[in-house]
Design a protein around this motif. Structure first.
Motif, PDB file in Angstrom:
ATOM      1  N   LEU A 167       0.853  -1.178   0.000  1.00 56.16           N
ATOM      2  CA  LEU A 167       0.000   0.000   0.000  1.00 56.16           C
ATOM      3  C   LEU A 167       0.890   1.228   0.000  1.00 56.16           C
ATOM      4  O   LEU A 167       1.901   1.277   0.711  1.00 56.16           O
ATOM      5  CB  LEU A 167      -0.902   0.033   1.237  1.00 56.16           C
ATOM      6  CG  LEU A 167      -1.894  -1.104   1.429  1.00 56.16           C
ATOM      7  CD1 LEU A 167      -2.709  -0.882   2.706  1.00 56.16           C
ATOM      8  CD2 LEU A 167      -2.814  -1.257   0.227  1.00 56.16           C
ATOM      9  N   LEU A 168       0.513   2.217  -0.772  1.00 53.10           N
ATOM     10  CA  LEU A 168       1.227   3.491  -0.814  1.00 53.10           C
ATOM     11  C   LEU A 168       0.673   4.395   0.271  1.00 53.10           C
ATOM     12  O   LEU A 168      -0.542   4.582   0.382  1.00 53.10           O
ATOM     13  CB  LEU A 168       1.044   4.125  -2.191  1.00 53.10           C
ATOM     14  CG  LEU A 168       1.820   5.404  -2.501  1.00 53.10           C
ATOM     15  CD1 LEU A 168       3.314   5.165  -2.412  1.00 53.10           C
ATOM     16  CD2 LEU A 168       1.439   5.905  -3.888  1.00 53.10           C
ATOM     17  N   SER A 169       1.553   4.962   1.082  1.00 54.08           N
ATOM     18  CA  SER A 169       1.136   5.766   2.224  1.00 54.08           C
ATOM     19  C   SER A 169       2.029   6.992   2.344  1.00 54.08           C
ATOM     20  O   SER A 169       3.081   7.081   1.708  1.00 54.08           O
ATOM     21  CB  SER A 169       1.222   4.920   3.504  1.00 54.08           C
ATOM     22  OG  SER A 169       0.726   5.621   4.616  1.00 54.08           O
ATOM     23  N   GLY A 170       1.587   7.936   3.165  1.00 53.12           N
ATOM     24  CA  GLY A 170       2.405   9.104   3.450  1.00 53.12           C
ATOM     25  C   GLY A 170       1.894  10.376   2.822  1.00 53.12           C
ATOM     26  O   GLY A 170       2.226  10.695   1.675  1.00 53.12           O
ATOM     27  N   GLY A 171       1.051  11.109   3.531  1.00 56.87           N
ATOM     28  CA  GLY A 171       0.626  12.428   3.094  1.00 56.87           C
ATOM     29  C   GLY A 171      -0.291  12.456   1.890  1.00 56.87           C
ATOM     30  O   GLY A 171      -0.429  13.492   1.233  1.00 56.87           O
ATOM     31  N   ILE A 172      -0.926  11.336   1.555  1.00 56.35           N
ATOM     32  CA  ILE A 172      -1.835  11.317   0.412  1.00 56.35           C
ATOM     33  C   ILE A 172      -3.058  12.163   0.729  1.00 56.35           C
ATOM     34  O   ILE A 172      -3.701  11.987   1.768  1.00 56.35           O
ATOM     35  CB  ILE A 172      -2.245   9.878   0.068  1.00 56.35           C
ATOM     36  CG1 ILE A 172      -1.019   9.083  -0.376  1.00 56.35           C
ATOM     37  CG2 ILE A 172      -3.326   9.865  -1.008  1.00 56.35           C
ATOM     38  CD1 ILE A 172      -1.287   7.607  -0.577  1.00 56.35           C
ATOM     39  N   GLY A 173      -3.383  13.080  -0.182  1.00 57.76           N
ATOM     40  CA  GLY A 173      -4.506  13.982   0.023  1.00 57.76           C
ATOM     41  C   GLY A 173      -5.454  13.989  -1.150  1.00 57.76           C
ATOM     42  O   GLY A 173      -5.240  13.305  -2.162  1.00 57.76           O
ATOM     43  N   GLN A 187       3.336  -4.616  -8.034  1.00 61.49           N
ATOM     44  CA  GLN A 187       2.936  -4.991  -6.676  1.00 61.49           C
ATOM     45  C   GLN A 187       2.108  -3.908  -5.983  1.00 61.49           C
ATOM     46  O   GLN A 187       1.800  -4.039  -4.793  1.00 61.49           O
ATOM     47  CB  GLN A 187       4.173  -5.315  -5.832  1.00 61.49           C
ATOM     48  CG  GLN A 187       4.987  -6.501  -6.337  1.00 61.49           C
ATOM     49  CD  GLN A 187       4.191  -7.796  -6.362  1.00 61.49           C
ATOM     50  OE1 GLN A 187       3.118  -7.902  -5.798  1.00 61.49           O
ATOM     51  NE2 GLN A 187       4.729  -8.799  -7.052  1.00 61.49           N
ATOM     52  N   PHE A 188       1.756  -2.863  -6.693  1.00 56.63           N
ATOM     53  CA  PHE A 188       0.952  -1.794  -6.115  1.00 56.63           C
ATOM     54  C   PHE A 188      -0.472  -2.297  -5.892  1.00 56.63           C
ATOM     55  O   PHE A 188      -1.187  -2.622  -6.834  1.00 56.63           O
ATOM     56  CB  PHE A 188       0.955  -0.587  -7.047  1.00 56.63           C
ATOM     57  CG  PHE A 188       0.061   0.551  -6.603  1.00 56.63           C
ATOM     58  CD1 PHE A 188       0.128   1.051  -5.312  1.00 56.63           C
ATOM     59  CD2 PHE A 188      -0.846   1.120  -7.488  1.00 56.63           C
ATOM     60  CE1 PHE A 188      -0.689   2.098  -4.911  1.00 56.63           C
ATOM     61  CE2 PHE A 188      -1.661   2.171  -7.105  1.00 56.63           C
ATOM     62  CZ  PHE A 188      -1.588   2.651  -5.809  1.00 56.63           C
ATOM     63  N   LYS A 189      -0.870  -2.337  -4.611  1.00 52.84           N
ATOM     64  CA  LYS A 189      -2.191  -2.885  -4.275  1.00 52.84           C
ATOM     65  C   LYS A 189      -3.212  -1.808  -3.944  1.00 52.84           C
ATOM     66  O   LYS A 189      -4.411  -1.996  -4.157  1.00 52.84           O
ATOM     67  CB  LYS A 189      -2.059  -3.843  -3.082  1.00 52.84           C
ATOM     68  CG  LYS A 189      -3.346  -4.571  -2.731  1.00 52.84           C
ATOM     69  CD  LYS A 189      -3.120  -5.636  -1.684  1.00 52.84           C
ATOM     70  CE  LYS A 189      -4.393  -6.429  -1.430  1.00 52.84           C
ATOM     71  NZ  LYS A 189      -4.185  -7.521  -0.451  1.00 52.84           N
ATOM     72  N   GLY A 190      -2.765  -0.672  -3.404  1.00 53.52           N
ATOM     73  CA  GLY A 190      -3.721   0.360  -3.041  1.00 53.52           C
ATOM     74  C   GLY A 190      -3.088   1.461  -2.213  1.00 53.52           C
ATOM     75  O   GLY A 190      -1.861   1.609  -2.181  1.00 53.52           O
ATOM     76  N   VAL A 191      -3.943   2.218  -1.534  1.00 54.68           N
ATOM     77  CA  VAL A 191      -3.485   3.396  -0.800  1.00 54.68           C
ATOM     78  C   VAL A 191      -3.933   3.342   0.655  1.00 54.68           C
ATOM     79  O   VAL A 191      -4.947   2.721   0.999  1.00 54.68           O
ATOM     80  CB  VAL A 191      -4.004   4.695  -1.449  1.00 54.68           C
ATOM     81  CG1 VAL A 191      -3.372   4.893  -2.812  1.00 54.68           C
ATOM     82  CG2 VAL A 191      -5.523   4.690  -1.570  1.00 54.68           C
ATOM     83  N   ASP A 192      -3.168   4.015   1.467  1.00 51.08           N
ATOM     84  CA  ASP A 192      -3.415   4.118   2.905  1.00 51.08           C
ATOM     85  C   ASP A 192      -3.640   5.599   3.220  1.00 51.08           C
ATOM     86  O   ASP A 192      -2.730   6.406   3.067  1.00 51.08           O
ATOM     87  CB  ASP A 192      -2.192   3.569   3.660  1.00 51.08           C
ATOM     88  CG  ASP A 192      -2.397   3.488   5.163  1.00 51.08           C
ATOM     89  OD1 ASP A 192      -3.481   3.876   5.648  1.00 51.08           O
ATOM     90  OD2 ASP A 192      -1.462   3.042   5.846  1.00 51.08           O
ATOM     91  N   LEU A 193      -4.848   5.950   3.633  1.00 53.38           N
ATOM     92  CA  LEU A 193      -5.238   7.348   3.826  1.00 53.38           C
ATOM     93  C   LEU A 193      -5.370   7.658   5.306  1.00 53.38           C
ATOM     94  O   LEU A 193      -5.898   6.852   6.071  1.00 53.38           O
ATOM     95  CB  LEU A 193      -6.581   7.619   3.134  1.00 53.38           C
ATOM     96  CG  LEU A 193      -6.706   7.138   1.687  1.00 53.38           C
ATOM     97  CD1 LEU A 193      -8.107   7.388   1.168  1.00 53.38           C
ATOM     98  CD2 LEU A 193      -5.669   7.806   0.796  1.00 53.38           C
ATOM     99  N   ASN A 194      -4.933   8.850   5.694  1.00 50.09           N
ATOM    100  CA  ASN A 194      -5.025   9.204   7.103  1.00 50.09           C
ATOM    101  C   ASN A 194      -5.205  10.706   7.279  1.00 50.09           C
ATOM    102  O   ASN A 194      -6.286  11.246   7.113  1.00 50.09           O
ATOM    103  CB  ASN A 194      -3.792   8.681   7.866  1.00 50.09           C
ATOM    104  CG  ASN A 194      -3.956   8.733   9.369  1.00 50.09           C
ATOM    105  OD1 ASN A 194      -4.864   9.379   9.900  1.00 50.09           O
ATOM    106  ND2 ASN A 194      -3.083   8.067  10.100  1.00 50.09           N
ATOM    107  N   SER A 195      -4.137  11.404   7.621  1.00 51.73           N
ATOM    108  CA  SER A 195      -4.247  12.757   8.175  1.00 51.73           C
ATOM    109  C   SER A 195      -4.806  13.794   7.213  1.00 51.73           C
ATOM    110  O   SER A 195      -5.413  14.783   7.651  1.00 51.73           O
ATOM    111  CB  SER A 195      -2.884  13.224   8.700  1.00 51.73           C
ATOM    112  OG  SER A 195      -1.928  13.260   7.655  1.00 51.73           O
ATOM    113  N   GLN A 196      -4.616  13.605   5.902  1.00 53.90           N
ATOM    114  CA  GLN A 196      -5.078  14.610   4.940  1.00 53.90           C
ATOM    115  C   GLN A 196      -6.592  14.554   4.695  1.00 53.90           C
ATOM    116  O   GLN A 196      -7.130  15.365   3.943  1.00 53.90           O
ATOM    117  CB  GLN A 196      -4.325  14.454   3.623  1.00 53.90           C
ATOM    118  CG  GLN A 196      -2.826  14.706   3.728  1.00 53.90           C
ATOM    119  CD  GLN A 196      -2.513  16.094   4.251  1.00 53.90           C
ATOM    120  OE1 GLN A 196      -2.917  17.092   3.665  1.00 53.90           O
ATOM    121  NE2 GLN A 196      -1.807  16.167   5.372  1.00 53.90           N
TER     122      GLN A 196
END
Length: 217
Positions: A167-173, A187-196
């Motif tokens: 999963l790609l993570s880190g500041g995704i907005g 191997q890109f499976k998806g995204v990890d969303l959080n603070s933005q």
């Protein structure tokens, strides 16, 4: 594309996010995090609302936690995954996997997060291949683990040649949907969303998430 929304802790907000087209619901069990989810009331709510959350896998995020703490939290919060977001060694992950293979406790799959900096060597992931089913590539070089709102240079993904999906993570907005749709790693499976996507730490903006998800492939 798989979507993980991390840093959830409010029952009403979790229920709203679960109504979106997301795959993973992330709960942080690191006591120093402003998004700490280790409240008995949340455990009780999750137990009482299993049907509501069907179809969503629950991910517990830990930072160098004691193994007994992980085992108990997986049981109490009905977790499907543990995401190890600290400096956990390959031996730590192997021990955790072994313990689940020889006892009757609720089992979880193991995800290892790596903090990516300009000089990160992706060969470091090789020793985790036999114990981890998923990786998270997050922003490195920060004092805190996760939820920094900072991006890293995604072009560095070209250096990753491993067999484990990530999963790609880190500041995704919200503004990043087009760039994410251009990621072509096998191997890109998806995204990890959080603070933005937050109204405040631990509470997500559901409408902002909904619009972003619409824009993703």
């Amino acid at each position: 594309m798989k979507i993980k929304v991390c840093g959830l802790r409010d029952p009403e907000n979790i229920a709203a996010v679960s109504g979106l087209d997301v795959d993973y619901l992330g709960l942080i069990f690191h006591p120093d995090s402003p998004r700490f989810a280790g409240q008995p009331s949340l455990s009780e709510w999750l137990t009482d609302n299993v049907a509501l959350l069907n179809g969503h896998e629950r991910v517990g995020v830990f930072v160098n936690g004691e193994i007994d703490y992980l085992l108990n939290t997986v049981h109490d919060y009905h977790l499907d995954w543990v995401q190890l977001h600290g400096s956990e060694s390959p031996g730590y992950c192997q021990e955790l996997k072994l313990l689940w293979s020889v006892n009757t406790l609720r089992r979880a799959s193991i995800c290892k997060a790596f903090s990516i900096t300009d000089d990160f060597d992706f060969r470091r992931t090789n020793d985790y291949v036999n114990s981890c089913s998923l990786f998270v590539f997050d922003t490195g070089g920060q004092a805190q683990a996760g939820g920094t709102g900072k991006k890293w240079d995604w072009s560095k993904l070209e250096e990753y040649q491993g067999p484990v999906p990530f999963l790609l993570s880190g500041g995704i907005g919200p503004e990043d949907a087009a760039a994410i749709n251009q990621v072509r790693h096998p191997q890109f499976k998806g995204v990890d969303l959080n603070s933005q996507f937050e109204l405040e730490p631990g509470r997500k903006d559901v409408e902002r998430l909904r619009q972003f998800i619409r824009e993703l492939n």
